[in-house]
Design a protein around this motif. Structure first.
Motif, PDB file in Angstrom:
ATOM      1  N   ALA A   1       0.840  -1.203   0.000  1.00 41.51           N
ATOM      2  CA  ALA A   1       0.000   0.000   0.000  1.00 41.51           C
ATOM      3  C   ALA A   1       0.879   1.259   0.000  1.00 41.51           C
ATOM      4  N   LEU A   2       1.942   1.247   0.769  1.00 45.80           N
ATOM      5  CA  LEU A   2       2.869   2.383   0.765  1.00 45.80           C
ATOM      6  C   LEU A   2       3.568   2.500  -0.585  1.00 45.80           C
TER       7      LEU A   2
ATOM      8  N   ASP B   1       2.318   1.719  -3.351  1.00 49.72           N
ATOM      9  CA  ASP B   1       1.308   2.222  -4.292  1.00 49.72           C
ATOM     10  C   ASP B   1       0.940   3.679  -4.040  1.00 49.72           C
ATOM     11  N   GLY B   2       1.559   4.308  -3.034  1.00 51.09           N
ATOM     12  CA  GLY B   2       1.346   5.729  -2.806  1.00 51.09           C
ATOM     13  C   GLY B   2       0.325   6.078  -1.734  1.00 51.09           C
ATOM     14  N   ARG B   3      -0.217   5.095  -1.036  1.00 52.94           N
ATOM     15  CA  ARG B   3      -1.147   5.416   0.049  1.00 52.94           C
ATOM     16  C   ARG B   3      -0.382   6.109   1.169  1.00 52.94           C
ATOM     17  N   SER B   4      -1.064   6.963   1.893  1.00 56.03           N
ATOM     18  CA  SER B   4      -0.403   7.711   2.958  1.00 56.03           C
ATOM     19  C   SER B   4      -0.142   6.812   4.158  1.00 56.03           C
TER      20      SER B   4
ATOM     21  N   ASP C   1      -3.257   6.490   6.283  1.00 59.72           N
ATOM     22  CA  ASP C   1      -4.238   5.544   5.741  1.00 59.72           C
ATOM     23  C   ASP C   1      -3.831   4.100   6.017  1.00 59.72           C
ATOM     24  N   VAL C   2      -2.557   3.809   5.829  1.00 60.74           N
ATOM     25  CA  VAL C   2      -2.076   2.440   6.039  1.00 60.74           C
ATOM     26  C   VAL C   2      -2.124   2.086   7.524  1.00 60.74           C
TER      27      VAL C   2
ATOM     28  N   GLY D   1      -5.693   1.549   8.529  1.00 54.71           N
ATOM     29  CA  GLY D   1      -6.446   0.667   7.639  1.00 54.71           C
ATOM     30  C   GLY D   1      -6.964  -0.615   8.270  1.00 54.71           C
TER      31      GLY D   1
ATOM     32  N   THR E   1       2.054  -1.435  11.420  1.00 51.65           N
ATOM     33  CA  THR E   1       2.573  -0.631  10.316  1.00 51.65           C
ATOM     34  C   THR E   1       4.023  -0.233  10.593  1.00 51.65           C
TER      35      THR E   1
ATOM     36  N   HIS F   1      10.612   2.765   3.197  1.00 51.24           N
ATOM     37  CA  HIS F   1       9.595   3.763   3.532  1.00 51.24           C
ATOM     38  C   HIS F   1       9.848   4.456   4.861  1.00 51.24           C
TER      39      HIS F   1
END
Length: 143
Positions: free
Chosen positions: A99-100, A102-105, A108-109, A112, A126, A137
């Protein structure tokens, strides 16, 4: 955000290392014979200070297995995850990394999975995933 920062800080403290993907000492191989055919003195590689439970097929595979073990040991500190099987936990951590990727914040992760595990545990997982499974990341984690 404070919960996330505390969880990630705890993971770094738990691993005892600022960089869980620390390089191992390089081993240099030296030919056993000189071109003249006479035996030559060789340097023995220094033993790895960390014993391993199984042989490594490659340095990347061994490091990945070590990082996965760090992740599993860390997330199992949370009561909600103590009895969760390894495959499920690794899928969860890898999905967070994806998810990270793919650009999710980070927010959000980190939130989630709060409906399933609670906000604090979700943020903790996380942080553990970032430290052990996708340290690329780390720049997303606040100071």
């Amino acid at each position: 955000m404070l919960v996330l920062a505390a969880a990630i800080g705890g993971v770094v403290v738990f691993t005892g290392d600022d960089d869980p993907v620390a390089a191992r000492p390089a081993v240099t191989t030296v030919p056993r014979e000189e071109p003249t055919g006479r035996p030559r003195a060789t340097e023995e590689p220094e033993p790895d200070p960390k014993p391993t439970s199984e042989p490594e097929s490659s340095s990347d595979g061994g490091q990945q297995a070590e990082n996965e073990e760090i992740f599993l040991t860390t997330v199992r500190q949370r009561p909600a995850l103590k009895q969760t099987d390894s495959a499920t936990l690794l899928r969860l951590g890898r999905s967070m990394c994806k998810a990270l990727d793919d650009g999710r914040s980070l927010t959000d992760v980190a939130t989630g999975n709060s409906d399933r595990y609670g906000l604090e545990t979700s943020a903790f997982v996380t942080g553990a995933a970032i430290v052990a499974l996708c340290p690329r990341h780390r720049n997303l984690v606040p100071g």
